[in-house]
Design a protein around this motif. Structure first.
Motif, PDB file in Angstrom:
ATOM      1  N   TYR A 444       0.884  -1.164   0.000  1.00  0.00           N
ATOM      2  CA  TYR A 444       0.000   0.000   0.000  1.00  0.00           C
ATOM      3  C   TYR A 444       0.923   1.215   0.000  1.00  0.00           C
ATOM      4  N   ILE A 445       0.957   1.947  -1.108  1.00  0.00           N
ATOM      5  CA  ILE A 445       1.922   3.039  -1.272  1.00  0.00           C
ATOM      6  C   ILE A 445       1.182   4.366  -1.436  1.00  0.00           C
ATOM      7  N   LYS A 446       1.555   5.323  -0.601  1.00  0.00           N
ATOM      8  CA  LYS A 446       0.941   6.641  -0.646  1.00  0.00           C
ATOM      9  C   LYS A 446       2.033   7.698  -0.530  1.00  0.00           C
ATOM     10  N   LEU A 447       2.082   8.584  -1.509  1.00  0.00           N
ATOM     11  CA  LEU A 447       3.073   9.669  -1.515  1.00  0.00           C
ATOM     12  C   LEU A 447       2.356  10.984  -1.762  1.00  0.00           C
ATOM     13  N   PHE A 448       2.598  11.948  -0.878  1.00  0.00           N
ATOM     14  CA  PHE A 448       2.082  13.298  -1.087  1.00  0.00           C
ATOM     15  C   PHE A 448       3.267  14.243  -1.167  1.00  0.00           C
ATOM     16  N   ASN A 449       3.277  15.068  -2.213  1.00  0.00           N
ATOM     17  CA  ASN A 449       4.393  15.985  -2.452  1.00  0.00           C
ATOM     18  C   ASN A 449       3.810  17.358  -2.790  1.00  0.00           C
ATOM     19  N   ALA A 450       4.213  18.401  -2.040  1.00  0.00           N
ATOM     20  CA  ALA A 450       3.640  19.726  -2.271  1.00  0.00           C
ATOM     21  C   ALA A 450       4.705  20.806  -2.203  1.00  0.00           C
ATOM     22  N   ASP A 451       4.504  21.858  -3.001  1.00  0.00           N
ATOM     23  CA  ASP A 451       5.323  23.080  -2.958  1.00  0.00           C
ATOM     24  C   ASP A 451       4.383  24.242  -2.683  1.00  0.00           C
ATOM     25  N   TYR A 556      -6.309 -10.803  19.814  1.00  0.00           N
ATOM     26  CA  TYR A 556      -6.208 -11.309  18.439  1.00  0.00           C
ATOM     27  C   TYR A 556      -5.225 -10.456  17.624  1.00  0.00           C
ATOM     28  N   PRO A 557      -4.709 -10.979  16.510  1.00  0.00           N
ATOM     29  CA  PRO A 557      -3.667 -10.272  15.765  1.00  0.00           C
ATOM     30  C   PRO A 557      -4.167  -9.006  15.070  1.00  0.00           C
ATOM     31  N   VAL A 558      -3.227  -8.119  14.798  1.00  0.00           N
ATOM     32  CA  VAL A 558      -3.445  -6.991  13.890  1.00  0.00           C
ATOM     33  C   VAL A 558      -3.021  -7.464  12.505  1.00  0.00           C
ATOM     34  N   ASP A 559      -3.930  -7.371  11.535  1.00  0.00           N
ATOM     35  CA  ASP A 559      -3.643  -7.851  10.180  1.00  0.00           C
ATOM     36  C   ASP A 559      -3.822  -6.692   9.202  1.00  0.00           C
ATOM     37  N   PHE A 560      -2.707  -6.105   8.764  1.00  0.00           N
ATOM     38  CA  PHE A 560      -2.767  -4.983   7.826  1.00  0.00           C
ATOM     39  C   PHE A 560      -3.115  -5.441   6.411  1.00  0.00           C
ATOM     40  N   GLY A 561      -2.932  -6.706   6.122  1.00  0.00           N
ATOM     41  CA  GLY A 561      -3.220  -7.222   4.783  1.00  0.00           C
ATOM     42  C   GLY A 561      -2.037  -7.146   3.863  1.00  0.00           C
ATOM     43  N   MET A 562      -1.349  -6.011   3.877  1.00  0.00           N
ATOM     44  CA  MET A 562      -0.169  -5.813   3.024  1.00  0.00           C
ATOM     45  C   MET A 562       0.770  -4.806   3.691  1.00  0.00           C
ATOM     46  N   PRO A 563       2.068  -4.800   3.344  1.00  0.00           N
ATOM     47  CA  PRO A 563       2.985  -3.781   3.878  1.00  0.00           C
ATOM     48  C   PRO A 563       2.526  -2.379   3.484  1.00  0.00           C
ATOM     49  N   ILE A 564       2.854  -1.396   4.311  1.00  0.00           N
ATOM     50  CA  ILE A 564       2.398  -0.019   4.107  1.00  0.00           C
ATOM     51  C   ILE A 564       3.597   0.913   3.994  1.00  0.00           C
ATOM     52  N   ASP A 565       3.514   1.828   3.032  1.00  0.00           N
ATOM     53  CA  ASP A 565       4.566   2.834   2.834  1.00  0.00           C
ATOM     54  C   ASP A 565       3.887   4.173   2.556  1.00  0.00           C
ATOM     55  N   GLU A 566       3.881   5.065   3.548  1.00  0.00           N
ATOM     56  CA  GLU A 566       3.244   6.370   3.411  1.00  0.00           C
ATOM     57  C   GLU A 566       4.291   7.465   3.604  1.00  0.00           C
ATOM     58  N   THR A 567       4.451   8.296   2.582  1.00  0.00           N
ATOM     59  CA  THR A 567       5.463   9.360   2.617  1.00  0.00           C
ATOM     60  C   THR A 567       4.796  10.709   2.348  1.00  0.00           C
ATOM     61  N   TYR A 568       5.154  11.692   3.164  1.00  0.00           N
ATOM     62  CA  TYR A 568       4.624  13.045   3.014  1.00  0.00           C
ATOM     63  C   TYR A 568       5.812  14.001   2.949  1.00  0.00           C
ATOM     64  N   ILE A 569       5.879  14.786   1.878  1.00  0.00           N
ATOM     65  CA  ILE A 569       6.947  15.781   1.717  1.00  0.00           C
ATOM     66  C   ILE A 569       6.302  17.109   1.331  1.00  0.00           C
ATOM     67  N   CYS A 570       6.595  18.155   2.078  1.00  0.00           N
ATOM     68  CA  CYS A 570       6.020  19.462   1.781  1.00  0.00           C
ATOM     69  C   CYS A 570       7.083  20.544   1.979  1.00  0.00           C
ATOM     70  N   LYS A 619       5.750  -5.599   7.928  1.00  0.00           N
ATOM     71  CA  LYS A 619       5.150  -6.930   7.947  1.00  0.00           C
ATOM     72  C   LYS A 619       3.650  -6.782   8.119  1.00  0.00           C
ATOM     73  N   THR A 620       2.918  -7.806   7.729  1.00  0.00           N
ATOM     74  CA  THR A 620       1.468  -7.659   7.643  1.00  0.00           C
ATOM     75  C   THR A 620       0.739  -8.051   8.918  1.00  0.00           C
ATOM     76  N   ILE A 621       1.287  -8.968   9.718  1.00  0.00           N
ATOM     77  CA  ILE A 621       0.570  -9.470  10.889  1.00  0.00           C
ATOM     78  C   ILE A 621       1.385  -9.249  12.153  1.00  0.00           C
TER      79      ILE A 621
END
Length: 650
Positions: A444-451, A556-570, A619-621
């Motif tokens: 899960y990839i999320k990138l926010f870039n602002a000027d 019970y476990p935390v299950d994200f489902g998939m690895p997460i990568d969230e980046t914010y640059i401003c 990791k997912t779990i």
């Protein structure tokens, strides 16, 4: 959590058979004064309702046919208005052709205390109705009368079932506390059932005995299980299905041995089940029907030389031609020829069709059985086919293995829908049938870039770009397609807070193999006058606002489902004559063993300030012992994202 599987015959061979003293049963229709006067549940004062007593019993009847008879008596105390949902009762039952279940003897009362006297309201027969949920699943539904805060609901019913293969499960734990839960089973010696006990709560009592039927000479194996003071199972974010962690017991018929007949294995082993599936008219034989699409596949084989290219071409052909009707299941209702001609079908029909096409193209393909996230996880071990509810396709190209699901046109090859990311699947194949881990090939990839530029009145102008990859791109593409670009951008503007988002430019909306980019202008109004001090949250509405993990303890476990990568640059350009007076401190927070990392960094260069926030979940779990670390990890993120940047006039 440990799942414990065993057979009745094995238990009986090991354990001495003793009589047991049973707890006194509560009499239906007779509530106790203490139950009526109860104001709260001491062990969980937040509970909106509590199950005072839940009793179930299963027995067998031998008339013209064998039937399983299940009786239940449940008593519920309503403590708060938020517990009124427990007055809406649904009793599931199943019909498959001539094999069916019948719900009868429904009786129910609502008890209230009025002016120191007991008030009793009866459920009328006319207020009970049927609802068809799916082709096989039906519900008896009713709403209890005159429900108030303080009411006691007393309910009983009986289910007569032709389905002896799977005895009805018993749930000791629910979303509200349970004071006493008791289940008894009287099983004739002819049947050996597999037991699966799951959950984190221990039994308070369990016994077994032997008896002879009252009107027959049939020997019965009697079982008795009790749990007391069972805490509520409370849901939280990032979970598959609560039923995976609920304390309950399930049954599946393993062996039948009637007098004078050879013993019959009902579940068998995976070799036998695999062979039966491949020979099943609604599953494996469909893979051999290819005459109607031979021309299409011949063209694909001619135009594409590499195996991976052939796979992608078949995958795109099926996605373009077929429309998913939203139905799950592992068997076809119609032959794949009819499905192909109609252009619509269930997940099983579409993906078995695709598997057949891939085989015709000379590829190493096979169907995979799995259970979706909301259906609960399957566990390695003897076959329990009823636990599976979905089919995808497995393809091996050289040393690479791919999962394909043609139900969603926006899925790139190798990506499964989030609903399918649920642990294990079972490959059904003549050779090499096996369990396989269904792991996400995409993050899960999320990138926010602002000027952005700030003036001396605090007004902000500039541009921002959201870039989504992997599962985030899939989610955003589906939202844009379903809502339309205009409505989606209205929602996006609201999510940013008090900032105004201009007309967007969307790139790669239809290029499902690339990142989805949305670029837009950003403006924010100032005070209308020159400010000596400007306060600004540099996350610009994109920060984590609350911790998704609120439970004191999560079993019970935390299950994200998939690895997460969230980046914010401003990057902010400060107004002339201003400088940073206060700024959040840089921070780096790590989860143990590299499981996750949060970095927050601010750098000033002349009149420019750059903020970077990066959250990585690698990791997912995460299991129960890791929960406190994960909870504190997000506490740090929420706190840091709330901090302000203070800009002061020199």
């Amino acid at each position: 959590m440990k799942a414990r599987t065993f057979t009745l015959s094995f238990i009986l061979s090991l354990c001495c058979l003793i009589g047991f003293a049973q707890n006194p049963l509560k009499k239906f229709g007779k509530v106790e004064e203490a139950e009526l006067q109860m104001k709260s549940y001491d062990q969980d004062t937040s509970a909106a309702a509590v199950i005072l007593y839940d009793f179930g019993r299963t027995r067998f009847e031998f008339n013209q046919k064998v039937q399983v008879v299940f009786e239940r008596h449940i008593r519920i105390k309503i403590l708060k208005k938020s517990g009124y949902d427990w007055a809406n009762v649904s009793v599931p039952y199943f019909i498959n052709g001539t094999t069916k279940e019948r719900v009868s003897n429904i009786k129910a009362y609502t008890f209230n205390s009025a002016d120191g006297k007991e008030q009793k309201d009866k459920l009328e027969t006319k207020d009970v109705f049927d609802e068809k949920q799916t082709e096989y699943r039906h519900l008896k539904k009713f709403t209890m009368p005159n429900v108030k805060e303080g009411s006691v609901l007393d309910i009983t019913y009986t289910i007569f079932s032709d389905f002896i293969y799977t005895m009805r499960e018993w749930e000791f734990q629910h979303s509200i506390p349970v004071i006493h839960s008791e289940y008894r089973a009287q099983i004739p010696e002819y049947f050996d059932y597999k037991f699966l006990m799951q959950g984190y709560q221990a039994l308070d009592d369990t016994k077994q005995n032997k008896s002879t039927g009252a009107n027959t000479n049939v020997q019965n194996n009697e079982y008795y299980w009790v749990m007391k003071d069972v805490p509520a199972l409370k849901s939280e974010k990032y979970i598959t299905s609560l039923s995976d962690y609920q304390s309950k017991i399930e049954f599946e018929l393993e062996l039948v041995r009637f007098p004078g007949e050879a013993a019959r294995t009902m579940t068998g082993n995976w070799d036998e089940v695999n062979t039966k599936l491949l020979q099943n008219e609604s599953f494996g034989t469909q893979l051999n029907r290819s005459s109607f699409f031979k021309a299409d596949i011949a063209t694909i084989v001619t135009e594409n030389k590499e195996p991976a290219e052939k796979m992608n071409a078949v995958y795109e052909l099926v996605k373009k031609r077929m429309t998913w009707n939203g139905k799950y299941g592992i068997y076809t209702n119609d032959p794949i020829r009819k499905v192909y001609d109609n252009g619509t079908g269930s997940a099983a029909e579409i993906n078995l069709l695709m598997t057949s096409m891939l085989l015709e193209a000379g590829l190493d393909a096979a169907p995979v059985l799995l259970s979706t996230r909301d259906n609960g996880q399957v566990r390695q071990g003897p076959p329990m086919i009823t636990k599976f509810n979905y089919v995808v396709t497995h393809v091996k190209v050289g040393e690479k293995e791919y999962f394909l699901d043609a139900t969603e046109p926006l899925l790139p090859a190798g990506m499964l829908p989030v609903r399918c990311l649920n642990g294990l699947g079972r490959i059904v194949k003549k050779t090499d049938h096996r369990w396989i881990d269904i792991k996400p090939n995409y993050n899960y990839i999320k990138l926010f870039n602002a000027d952005l530029t700030i003036n001396n009145q605090g007004e902000i102008t500039g541009t921002g770009t959201e870039s989504a990859g992997g599962y985030n791109a899939l989610i955003m593409r589906k939202s844009i397609k379903e809502e339309g670009e205009d409505k989606y951008m209205e929602k996006l503007a609201k999510e940013v807070g008090n900032l105004k988002v201009g007309k967007p430019k969307i790139e790669n909306l239809n290029n499902i193999n690339g990142a989805l980019n949305i670029t837009y202008n950003i403006t924010a109004g100032g005070s209308g006058q020159v400010n000596d001090v400007i306060y600004l949250n540099p996350m610009m509405g994109h920060g984590e606002k609350e911790n998704p993990f609120k439970l004191k303890e999560r079993m019970y476990p935390v299950d994200f489902g998939m690895p997460i990568d969230e980046t914010y640059i401003c990057r902010f350009v400060l107004p002339d004559g201003y400088d940073v007076d206060e700024a959040p401190k840089n921070i780096a927070v790590n989860l143990p063993e590299g499981q996750g990392r949060f970095v927050y960094y601010i750098e000033k260069n002349g009149n420019e300030v750059q903020i970077m926030s990066k959250i990585s979940i690698n990791k997912t779990i995460f299991y129960a012992p890791e929960y406190p670390y994960l909870k504190e990890f997000y506490n740090q993120i929420v706190a840091k994202h709330a901090e302000q940047l203070v800009i002061k006039k020199l």
